[in-house]
Scaffold this motif. Structure first.
Motif, PDB file in Angstrom:
ATOM      1  N   THR A  44      26.988  26.441  -6.367  1.00 15.33           N
ATOM      2  CA  THR A  44      27.990  27.233  -5.673  1.00 15.33           C
ATOM      3  C   THR A  44      27.690  28.701  -5.915  1.00 15.33           C
ATOM      4  N   GLY A  45      28.196  29.535  -5.074  1.00 21.84           N
ATOM      5  CA  GLY A  45      28.027  30.970  -5.251  1.00 21.84           C
ATOM      6  C   GLY A  45      29.404  31.572  -5.394  1.00 21.84           C
ATOM      7  N   SER A  46      29.587  32.725  -4.794  1.00 18.29           N
ATOM      8  CA  SER A  46      30.918  33.306  -4.830  1.00 18.29           C
ATOM      9  C   SER A  46      31.884  32.480  -4.001  1.00 18.29           C
ATOM     10  N   PRO A  47      31.496  32.107  -2.791  1.00 18.53           N
ATOM     11  CA  PRO A  47      32.335  31.120  -2.137  1.00 18.53           C
ATOM     12  C   PRO A  47      31.939  29.761  -2.718  1.00 18.53           C
ATOM     13  N   ALA A  48      32.876  29.004  -3.213  1.00 17.07           N
ATOM     14  CA  ALA A  48      32.550  27.721  -3.826  1.00 17.07           C
ATOM     15  C   ALA A  48      32.728  26.591  -2.831  1.00 17.07           C
ATOM     16  N   ALA A  49      32.324  25.418  -3.223  1.00 16.59           N
ATOM     17  CA  ALA A  49      32.494  24.228  -2.413  1.00 16.59           C
ATOM     18  C   ALA A  49      32.366  23.038  -3.339  1.00 16.59           C
ATOM     19  N   SER A  50      32.834  21.877  -2.880  1.00 15.43           N
ATOM     20  CA  SER A  50      32.574  20.649  -3.625  1.00 15.43           C
ATOM     21  C   SER A  50      31.521  19.867  -2.859  1.00 15.43           C
ATOM     22  N   HIS A  51      30.468  19.512  -3.548  1.00 14.77           N
ATOM     23  CA  HIS A  51      29.412  18.719  -2.927  1.00 14.77           C
ATOM     24  C   HIS A  51      29.516  17.296  -3.466  1.00 14.77           C
ATOM     25  N   CYS A  52      29.701  16.353  -2.562  1.00 16.09           N
ATOM     26  CA  CYS A  52      29.932  14.973  -3.000  1.00 16.09           C
ATOM     27  C   CYS A  52      28.880  14.039  -2.423  1.00 16.09           C
ATOM     28  N   VAL A  53      28.515  13.018  -3.208  1.00 16.90           N
ATOM     29  CA  VAL A  53      27.656  11.945  -2.709  1.00 16.90           C
ATOM     30  C   VAL A  53      28.451  10.654  -2.842  1.00 16.90           C
ATOM     31  N   LEU A  54      28.487   9.856  -1.754  1.00 14.49           N
ATOM     32  CA  LEU A  54      29.330   8.666  -1.754  1.00 14.49           C
ATOM     33  C   LEU A  54      28.535   7.396  -2.027  1.00 14.49           C
ATOM     34  N   GLY A  55      27.282   7.396  -1.600  1.00 18.43           N
ATOM     35  CA  GLY A  55      26.460   6.213  -1.815  1.00 18.43           C
ATOM     36  C   GLY A  55      24.989   6.575  -1.701  1.00 18.43           C
ATOM     37  N   TRP A  56      24.128   5.711  -2.314  1.00 18.13           N
ATOM     38  CA  TRP A  56      22.710   6.081  -2.339  1.00 18.13           C
ATOM     39  C   TRP A  56      21.867   4.839  -2.591  1.00 18.13           C
ATOM     40  N   SER A  57      20.832   4.669  -1.799  1.00 18.11           N
ATOM     41  CA  SER A  57      19.863   3.620  -2.119  1.00 18.11           C
ATOM     42  C   SER A  57      18.465   4.216  -2.034  1.00 18.11           C
ATOM     43  N   PHE A  58      17.550   3.607  -2.772  1.00 19.18           N
ATOM     44  CA  PHE A  58      16.213   4.169  -2.885  1.00 19.18           C
ATOM     45  C   PHE A  58      15.236   3.038  -3.116  1.00 19.18           C
ATOM     46  N   MET A  59      14.069   3.132  -2.518  1.00 15.34           N
ATOM     47  CA  MET A  59      13.051   2.136  -2.817  1.00 15.34           C
ATOM     48  C   MET A  59      11.651   2.698  -2.644  1.00 15.34           C
ATOM     49  N   ILE A  60      10.788   2.350  -3.599  1.00 18.56           N
ATOM     50  CA  ILE A  60       9.369   2.696  -3.518  1.00 18.56           C
ATOM     51  C   ILE A  60       8.679   1.576  -2.742  1.00 18.56           C
ATOM     52  N   ASN A  61       7.769   1.938  -1.883  1.00 20.98           N
ATOM     53  CA  ASN A  61       6.970   0.963  -1.116  1.00 20.98           C
ATOM     54  C   ASN A  61       7.834  -0.070  -0.397  1.00 20.98           C
ATOM     55  N   GLY A  62       8.873   0.362   0.200  1.00 18.18           N
ATOM     56  CA  GLY A  62       9.694  -0.580   0.940  1.00 18.18           C
ATOM     57  C   GLY A  62      10.899   0.103   1.558  1.00 18.18           C
ATOM     58  N   GLN A  63      11.649  -0.679   2.299  1.00 14.95           N
ATOM     59  CA  GLN A  63      12.806  -0.154   3.000  1.00 14.95           C
ATOM     60  C   GLN A  63      14.024  -0.202   2.089  1.00 14.95           C
TER      61      GLN A  63
END
Ligand SMILES: Nc1ncnc2c1ncn2[C@@H]1O[C@H](COP(=O)(O)OP(=O)(O)OP(=O)(O)O)[C@@H](O)[C@H]1O
Ligand SMILES: *[C@@H]1O[C@H](CO)[C@@H](O)[C@H](O)[C@H]1NC(C)=O
Ligand SMILES: *[C@@H]1O[C@H](CO)[C@@H](O)[C@H](O)[C@H]1NC(C)=O
Ligand SMILES: *[C@@H]1O[C@H](CO)[C@@H](O)[C@H](O)[C@H]1NC(C)=O
Ligand SMILES: *[C@@H]1O[C@H](CO)[C@@H](O)[C@H](O)[C@H]1NC(C)=O
Ligand SMILES: *[C@@H]1O[C@H](CO)[C@@H](O)[C@H](O)[C@H]1NC(C)=O
Ligand SMILES: *[C@@H]1O[C@H](CO)[C@@H](O)[C@H](O)[C@H]1NC(C)=O
Ligand SMILES: *[C@@H]1O[C@H](CO)[C@@H](O)[C@H](O)[C@H]1NC(C)=O
Ligand SMILES: *[C@@H]1O[C@H](CO)[C@@H](O)[C@H](O)[C@H]1NC(C)=O
Ligand SMILES: *[C@@H]1O[C@H](CO)[C@@H](O)[C@H](O)[C@H]1NC(C)=O
Ligand SMILES: *[C@@H]1O[C@H](CO)[C@@H](O)[C@H](O)[C@H]1NC(C)=O
Length: 668
Positions: free
Chosen positions: A241-260
């Motif tokens: 955040t800087g002088s104007p702030a914000a909330s940054h949110c992540v709701l879900g996440w998936s990850f994979m090497i060598n695949g979908q």
């Protein structure tokens, strides 16, 4: 057949090697490594930042990820998808953004907040030793990183200047239509990042969560990640955040090497906050039965202390200021940051007041706080509006204004701290500290480009009004940065609007400015001319002499030019280590900018071109300056007939000095 066998085999090998594959629909059970403001709320929402200014937050998958084939060093393919939302503190101020990061370390320990997005810092930005690849969701338009706007997505490699970027949005399937999205809308959006090892390409796609993954990616970058990333990396998110702030949110996440990577289950994602209930009430009711006489005493003295303290730290906040929340600092925070404005932290004092060094307690960001005494409340509203607008100016050659604080009779301005102080110190200060020509030339070019930005590249024309060596500060890399812009306006606003005042510093004020009182971009160009002569010659624009008339630098340079030996006026401290062509260019350009006819001066755009060598400097003798006499220049307000003058500089300039002096001393 053989091929598919090989694929099956390699898949087998991969799974044996333990390829990372994870899916989080909400982060309640996730194994994340958090730092800064980052937290996982009780309902499983990953909040990278909350509405606290000048902070950062990181969340990384705790375990290392093997991203390269150790036999031949090729980066593997990977895919990831996540859903994020940015909730701005105020709908009109965008704050800074967030990024998906591939980093050699679990976290970004040396990174800075604000425009650095928690990814890099001022000195390592752009360095290949970072070994970082990031997808940024940038909600600020940073000129210095060549940002396209304040709502874009970009792929960053080792630095904040994106390799590719595009305004946020998506291509609608089956049409050529592009739908814009607003990153700070507060609505959840889904991102897909895919890297294919075979064709060495990284694609990024963005869509609102109710839209299936668009076929055409938003960004597609052809780049082999193998030489960039480490064998073993950490993946995660960063935001600041800087002088104007914000909330940054992540709701879900998936990850994979060598695949979908697995699709996320949108229905299982946590809800975004909507202003929770007030918690303090509960504690009060529990606390009541415990009241005893000592407690009453403690409470009373506590209240007295609190009131005293409150008075000590009282800010002045009026209704109209409420929208400026993000730019408004609490006096208490500045008091703590500067160690109580002790003399030990005094950086210097200028025409407007004292400047203190400080470190913001939580973000460890170094700041310089300028205390300006200001009795009049008149015009304060306009002035603060201007400060807030100035705070949005961003350029590598401007000292960033972070915000302000108002107390009774006092205004505090908060700037980025410049570790190397002001330029005049190097020109006239300690005998052994000076800048070589290469450094000086870079500073001159930097100041020119900062001024060009103010004049032509910002959404409105900003006139600096006080360009001079002591207002040029040097950052950690000795880049010249213009400071103090807009301050002159304080005195305009504070006074009767019918009288225009000449602001500026003697020796840098254009002659027509003293006459008419009007500042224009050409008066800044004049001051820039005086400044470049000053830097090249190592002498002040006006050197007062006790016996004879004051020495005027531009006249002196002019006489050297006339004699055909302009180089001889250069600063002797440069020694022999200088580029004659560049010194000559700067000196001649300084003369050109000092022309008494504002129309004859170049624009800052032209100045930048001359300094970069894109365009040759026009011949001075063809511009109304004739060899053999300090004549010429048309005087504004007179008719077209050339009026000869005894000096290249307008005489008005010399006699105006007393006016300017008295004005300035009155202002101080
Ligand atoms: N952002 C900053 N970082 C580090 N030092 C600073 C910063 N701003 C100001 N200073 C220091 O504080 C001193 C006073 O600054 P200030 O801008 O008030 O004075 P000035 O430029 O000399 O005068 P004027 O107010 O007339 O422009 C400067 O000489 C500089 O060394
Ligand atoms: C990845 O992990 C998920 C469970 O998190 C599992 O259902 C899926 O089969 C795995 N995919 C591969 C290709 O191993
Ligand atoms: C933000 O988070 C920090 C650290 O977790 C906390 O100290 C602060 O009170 C929070 N601020 C808000 C506005 O929630
Ligand atoms: C989380 O990850 C760390 C680092 O890999 C590991 O030490 C720890 O055991 C993990 N915790 C859980 C609950 O899986
Ligand atoms: C790594 O590369 C080698 C050489 O091309 C190959 O034989 C091997 O299968 C690869 N390993 C993995 C895990 O992909
Ligand atoms: C490394 O091995 C992979 C197969 O595992 C292959 O696709 C790639 O081209 C190889 N890279 C080099 C540099 O040989
Ligand atoms: C990343 O790789 C580089 C070069 O191989 C190495 O110098 C550096 O130590 C590695 N970084 C980490 C954190 O392992
Ligand atoms: C910037 O980060 C690098 C590591 O990437 C670190 O060595 C350096 O000290 C940091 N500089 C600042 C000013 O924080
Ligand atoms: C990049 O970083 C390394 C190590 O921190 C440093 O030695 C080098 O000078 C840096 N390069 C540049 C161009 O800043
Ligand atoms: C989408 O955004 C771009 C860039 O900000 C803008 O030029 C364009 O007009 C916008 N399109 C629509 C339909 O709003
Ligand atoms: C990435 O985008 C390009 C250009 O749209 C496309 O040709 C390519 O197939 C995409 N790659 C993947 C893995 O989707």
């Amino acid at each position: 057949m053989l091929y598919s066998l090989a694929v099956v085999l390699s898949l087998l090998v991969n799974s044996v090697a333990g390829d990372v594959n994870f899916t989080y629909n909400g982060f309640r059970s996730a194994n994340l490594s958090l730092d800064g403001l980052a937290e996982v709320t009780s309902n499983g929402l990953l909040k990278l930042t909350n509405n606290t200014r000048l902070q950062q937050g990181h969340a990384f998958y705790s375990s290392p990820v093997k991203l390269k084939n150790s036999t031949n060093g090729t980066a593997f393919s990977f895919t990831t998808t996540f859903v994020f939302a940015i909730l701005p503190q105020y709908p009109t101020f965008s704050g800074h953004g967030m990024a998906f990061v591939i980093s050699p370390s679990r976290g970004r320990p040396d990174a800075m907040a604000m425009r650095y997005l928690g990814l890099f810092n001022e000195s390592d930005n752009g360095n290949y030793t970072n070994r970082v690849v990031a997808v940024e969701f940038d909600t600020m338009n940073n000129f210095e990183y060549k940002d396209i706007n304040d709502n874009h997505v970009g792929i960053d490699v080792n630095g904040l200047t994106s390799e590719v970027s595009h305004g946020a949005g998506y291509f609608v399937d089956g049409t050529s239509q592009f739908t814009n999205l607003t990153l700070i809308s507060g609505r959840p959006m889904q991102v897909w990042v895919e890297y294919t090892s075979l064709d060495q390409r990284m694609n990024v796609t963005l869509a609102p969560i109710n839209v299936p993954k668009p076929k055409v990616p938003l960004l597609s970058l052809s780049k082999d990640l193998s030489p960039i990333v480490n064998d073993t990396v950490y993946v995660g998110f960063s935001s600041s955040t800087g002088s104007p702030a914000a909330s940054h949110c992540v709701l879900g996440w998936s990850f994979m090497i060598n695949g979908q990577a697995e699709e996320l289950d949108i229905t299982r994602l946590p809800k975004l906050p909507r202003g929770g209930p007030n918690q303090t009430l509960k504690y009060l009711t529990i606390g009541l039965p415990l009241i005893s006489p000592t407690l009453v005493f403690a409470t009373v003295s506590g209240v007295v202390y609190f009131i005293k303290r409150k008075r000590k730290f009282a800010d002045v906040v009026e209704d109209w200021e409420l929208v400026y929340g993000p730019q408004r600092f609490k006096y208490k925070d500045l008091y703590v940051a500067t160690n109580g404005f002790k003399d030990k932290g005094l950086l210097g004092s200028g025409g407007f007041g004292r400047v203190y060094r400080g470190t913001l307690p939580t973000s460890k960001l170094e700041i310089a706080v300028k205390k300006v005494s200001h009795e009049s409340r008149q015009g304060m509203k306009e002035f603060v509006a201007e400060i807030v607008s100035i705070g949005r100016l961003r350029h590598r050659n401007l000292v960033q204004l972070l915000g302000y604080c108002r107390r009774k009779g006092e205004l505090l301005l908060v700037y980025d701290y410049m570790p190397n102080g002001s330029l005049d110190k190097y020109l006239y200060g300690q005998p052994n500290v000076t800048l070589n020509w290469r450094q000086r030339f870079r500073v001159i070019k930097g100041v020119a480009s900062g001024l060009f930005y103010l004049h032509e590249e910002w959404e409105q024309v900003v006139i600096h009004r006080d360009v001079k060596a002591s207002n040029v500060l040097l950052d950690s890399e000795l880049n010249g940065r213009l400071g103090d812009f807009g301050l002159a306006r304080l005195y305009d606003h504070g006074t009767d609007p019918h009288t225009t005042r000449v602001m500026g510093t003697l020796g840098y004020i254009a002659p027509e400015h003293t006459r008419t009182g009007k500042a224009a971009t050409s008066t800044d160009v004049f001051a820039f001319g005086a400044f470049s002569l000053e830097v090249a010659c190592g002498r002040r624009p006006i050197e007062p002499r006790a016996e004879t008339e004051d020495l005027i630098l531009v006249d002196l340079v002019f006489s050297f030019w006339q004699r055909g030996e302009i180089l001889e006026i250069r600063d002797p401290k440069l020694g022999t280590d200088f580029v004659a062509k560049e010194v000559e260019l700067v000196l001649k350009l300084g003369l050109l900018c000092s022309h008494s006819d504002p129309k004859a001066r170049p624009s800052m755009r032209q100045v930048v071109h001359y300094l970069e060598g894109d365009v040759p400097l026009p011949d001075l003798s063809a511009l109304g300056l004739t060899v053999g006499g300090l004549t010429f220049a048309h005087r504004e307000g007179f008719d077209d007939s050339a009026t000869p003058y005894s000096s290249f500089m307008d005489k008005a300039y010399t006699h105006s000095s007393s006016i300017a002096e008295s004005l300035l001393s009155g202002g101080r």
